[in-house]
Motif scaffolding. Structure first.
Motif, PDB file in Angstrom:
ATOM      1  N   VAL A 242       0.797  -1.234   0.000  1.00  0.00           N
ATOM      2  CA  VAL A 242       0.000   0.000   0.000  1.00  0.00           C
ATOM      3  C   VAL A 242       0.826   1.279   0.000  1.00  0.00           C
ATOM      4  O   VAL A 242       0.344   2.341  -0.408  1.00  0.00           O
ATOM      5  N   GLY A 243       2.060   1.250   0.463  1.00  0.00           N
ATOM      6  CA  GLY A 243       2.886   2.451   0.521  1.00  0.00           C
ATOM      7  C   GLY A 243       2.884   3.099   1.892  1.00  0.00           C
ATOM      8  O   GLY A 243       2.201   2.652   2.830  1.00  0.00           O
ATOM      9  N   ALA A 244       3.646   4.181   2.018  1.00  0.00           N
ATOM     10  CA  ALA A 244       3.815   4.875   3.300  1.00  0.00           C
ATOM     11  C   ALA A 244       2.679   5.865   3.531  1.00  0.00           C
ATOM     12  O   ALA A 244       2.294   6.613   2.628  1.00  0.00           O
ATOM     13  N   ASP A 245       2.145   5.872   4.744  1.00  0.00           N
ATOM     14  CA  ASP A 245       1.080   6.816   5.090  1.00  0.00           C
ATOM     15  C   ASP A 245       1.602   8.250   5.127  1.00  0.00           C
ATOM     16  O   ASP A 245       0.886   9.191   4.776  1.00  0.00           O
ATOM     17  N   VAL A 246       2.831   8.409   5.574  1.00  0.00           N
ATOM     18  CA  VAL A 246       3.451   9.731   5.670  1.00  0.00           C
ATOM     19  C   VAL A 246       4.881   9.637   5.146  1.00  0.00           C
ATOM     20  O   VAL A 246       5.645   8.769   5.572  1.00  0.00           O
ATOM     21  N   VAL A 247       5.222  10.501   4.211  1.00  0.00           N
ATOM     22  CA  VAL A 247       6.597  10.614   3.712  1.00  0.00           C
ATOM     23  C   VAL A 247       7.146  11.970   4.152  1.00  0.00           C
ATOM     24  O   VAL A 247       6.536  13.010   3.874  1.00  0.00           O
ATOM     25  N   LEU A 248       8.279  11.945   4.821  1.00  0.00           N
ATOM     26  CA  LEU A 248       8.962  13.172   5.248  1.00  0.00           C
ATOM     27  C   LEU A 248      10.270  13.267   4.479  1.00  0.00           C
ATOM     28  O   LEU A 248      11.200  12.490   4.709  1.00  0.00           O
ATOM     29  N   ASP A 249      10.329  14.203   3.539  1.00  0.00           N
ATOM     30  CA  ASP A 249      11.495  14.351   2.662  1.00  0.00           C
ATOM     31  C   ASP A 249      12.393  15.460   3.204  1.00  0.00           C
ATOM     32  O   ASP A 249      12.083  16.645   3.068  1.00  0.00           O
ATOM     33  N   PHE A 250      13.522  15.063   3.797  1.00  0.00           N
ATOM     34  CA  PHE A 250      14.453  16.031   4.365  1.00  0.00           C
ATOM     35  C   PHE A 250      15.575  16.402   3.394  1.00  0.00           C
ATOM     36  O   PHE A 250      16.544  17.022   3.788  1.00  0.00           O
ATOM     37  N   VAL A 251      15.405  16.035   2.124  1.00  0.00           N
ATOM     38  CA  VAL A 251      16.374  16.383   1.080  1.00  0.00           C
ATOM     39  C   VAL A 251      15.743  17.381   0.108  1.00  0.00           C
ATOM     40  O   VAL A 251      16.238  18.483  -0.083  1.00  0.00           O
ATOM     41  N   GLY A 252      14.651  16.987  -0.537  1.00  0.00           N
ATOM     42  CA  GLY A 252      13.951  17.897  -1.434  1.00  0.00           C
ATOM     43  C   GLY A 252      14.541  17.997  -2.824  1.00  0.00           C
ATOM     44  O   GLY A 252      14.349  19.011  -3.503  1.00  0.00           O
ATOM     45  N   SER A 253      15.234  16.964  -3.286  1.00  0.00           N
ATOM     46  CA  SER A 253      15.776  16.964  -4.648  1.00  0.00           C
ATOM     47  C   SER A 253      14.756  16.359  -5.610  1.00  0.00           C
ATOM     48  O   SER A 253      13.739  15.796  -5.197  1.00  0.00           O
ATOM     49  N   ASP A 254      15.035  16.451  -6.901  1.00  0.00           N
ATOM     50  CA  ASP A 254      14.162  15.820  -7.891  1.00  0.00           C
ATOM     51  C   ASP A 254      13.997  14.332  -7.592  1.00  0.00           C
ATOM     52  O   ASP A 254      12.889  13.776  -7.678  1.00  0.00           O
ATOM     53  N   GLU A 255      15.121  13.694  -7.256  1.00  0.00           N
ATOM     54  CA  GLU A 255      15.100  12.244  -7.033  1.00  0.00           C
ATOM     55  C   GLU A 255      14.288  11.867  -5.805  1.00  0.00           C
ATOM     56  O   GLU A 255      13.502  10.911  -5.826  1.00  0.00           O
ATOM     57  N   THR A 256      14.467  12.611  -4.710  1.00  0.00           N
ATOM     58  CA  THR A 256      13.751  12.241  -3.481  1.00  0.00           C
ATOM     59  C   THR A 256      12.268  12.583  -3.577  1.00  0.00           C
ATOM     60  O   THR A 256      11.425  11.855  -3.041  1.00  0.00           O
ATOM     61  N   LEU A 257      11.934  13.666  -4.282  1.00  0.00           N
ATOM     62  CA  LEU A 257      10.523  13.989  -4.479  1.00  0.00           C
ATOM     63  C   LEU A 257       9.835  12.920  -5.326  1.00  0.00           C
ATOM     64  O   LEU A 257       8.693  12.523  -5.056  1.00  0.00           O
ATOM     65  N   ALA A 258      10.536  12.437  -6.352  1.00  0.00           N
ATOM     66  CA  ALA A 258       9.982  11.372  -7.185  1.00  0.00           C
ATOM     67  C   ALA A 258       9.784  10.105  -6.367  1.00  0.00           C
ATOM     68  O   ALA A 258       8.754   9.413  -6.499  1.00  0.00           O
ATOM     69  N   LEU A 259      10.756   9.786  -5.501  1.00  0.00           N
ATOM     70  CA  LEU A 259      10.628   8.616  -4.630  1.00  0.00           C
ATOM     71  C   LEU A 259       9.416   8.769  -3.718  1.00  0.00           C
ATOM     72  O   LEU A 259       8.632   7.822  -3.550  1.00  0.00           O
TER      73      LEU A 259
END
Length: 354
Positions: A242-259
């Motif tokens: 099902v995936g993660a209920d909450v994603v916290l992105d502490f990088v903010g790059s194209d790659e991490t946003l896509a992930l």
């Protein structure tokens, strides 16, 4: 006194000699016991153009600070010299609707402030110095017993920012839910601990560095993954598809946003905290149904009180490398090279000096 100064945009900071400030009415002079070196300062030094912000150099760096009350300006009450305090980093106008509600991070009238800025170390002189002038007692929080300034300093941002982000999504972090923490640096390793303290959710961490993945596990992550083409699929496998209920992105790059967009669950939260400069193409089918994509910025005074309480009771531990003020520029250089796990903290003073 010595202070680490940013003289111009797109430059490295320089250690300079400055006079010790004298507090005016309603101001407080703090002897600095700890100042965190934040990754966002690297963006501030090297990526901003003149005119991009309503304030500019020169100013002393350091926006996450703690120390001891040294001198009180006229009219200040409720504080005593020698008292250990943490500094609330965002300094707004104090009179707009958001400031009056206690969320000075979102000040709507910076033009009403005596000097437009984002706070100490953000346009005004910050804590990478022996002393810091704070414009008002409302920006100071007395430290709980047992918490020293060098330990408390990084909590004012590296602890407060993820705490605010987690609290915003707390209703979705039920038992059985999953939180994905992307980037296990100064903020990420504390985010894992905050998730552990506030929820029973499963925590998955992602970082390319093996040392960061070890730190993630030590901080309480249930799983630690190396980013790659299969990472989102690994997250879904760990969450029964099902995936993660909450994603916290502490990088903010194209790659991490896509992930994040690939790994988040329907009805989940994708929260962007990092200043990596990435963008996320957004369309109806670009993210799962009713996924909320949001940013957060810092936190407020009430939340800082709660963060400090968690740390004083042993629920948060900052993994930190400490540097004397004379090596503050080196702290930033090592941070830029990716050589710091957790947080770098500059310690101008080890004890209070009357």
């Amino acid at each position: 006194m010595k202070a680490l100064r940013l003289r111009t945009w797109k430059s490295d900071p320089v250690l300079e000699e400055l006079p010790v400030p004298e507090p005016g009415a309603d101001e407080v002079l703090v002897q600095v016991g700890g100042a965190g070196a934040c990754h966002s300062d690297l963006h501030l030094m090297h990526e901003f153009e003149p005119g991009a912000l309503p304030w500019s150099p020169p100013f002393t760096l350091g926006h996450e600070n703690a120390g001891w009350v040294h001198t009180l300006g006229a009219g200040v009450t409720g504080l005593e010299p020698g008292q250990p305090v943490a500094v609330v980093g965002a300094w707004g106008c104090g009179v707009c609707a958001h400031c009056l509600a206690g969320v000075e991070t979102y000040c709507e009238r910076p033009d009403l402030a005596p000097v437009p800025s984002g706070g100490g170390g953000l346009g005004l002189d910050g804590g990478m110095a022996e002393y810091l002038l704070v414009p008002g007692a409302r920006h100071l929080v007395p430290l709980p017993e047992g918490l020293d300034p060098a330990t408390a300093a990084p909590l004012t941002d590296a602890g407060l920012t993820p705490y605010h982000a987690v609290r915003r999504s707390l209703a979705k972090l039920t038992p059985g839910a999953t939180a994905l923490v992307v980037g296990v640096g100064g903020l990420g390793h504390l985010a894992i601990q905050i998730l552990r303290a506030l929820s029973a959710a499963r925590v998955i961490a992602v970082d390319p560095r093996s040392s960061a993945l070890r730190l993630a596990t030590e901080s309480g992550a249930d799983a630690a993954l190396t980013p790659g083409p299969a990472t989102a699929a690994e997250v879904r496998e760990l969450t029964h598809g099902v995936g993660a209920d909450v994603v916290l992105d502490f990088v903010g790059s194209d790659e991490t946003l896509a992930l994040g967009a690939q790994a988040v669950r329907q009805l989940g939260d994708l929260t962007v905290v990092g200043l990596g400069g990435g963008t996320l193409p957004f369309s109806f089918f670009g993210v799962p149904y009713e996924c909320s994509v949001q940013t957060t910025y810092w936190g407020n005074r009430t939340e800082l009180v709660e963060v400090l309480d968690l740390a004083a009771r042993g629920h948060l531990t900052v993994h930190a490398a400490t540097f004397p003020l004379s090596q503050s520029a080196e702290a930033y250089a090592r941070l830029a090279r990716g050589e710091i796990d957790g947080r770098a903290v500059v310690v101008p003073s080890r004890a209070y000096r009357p």
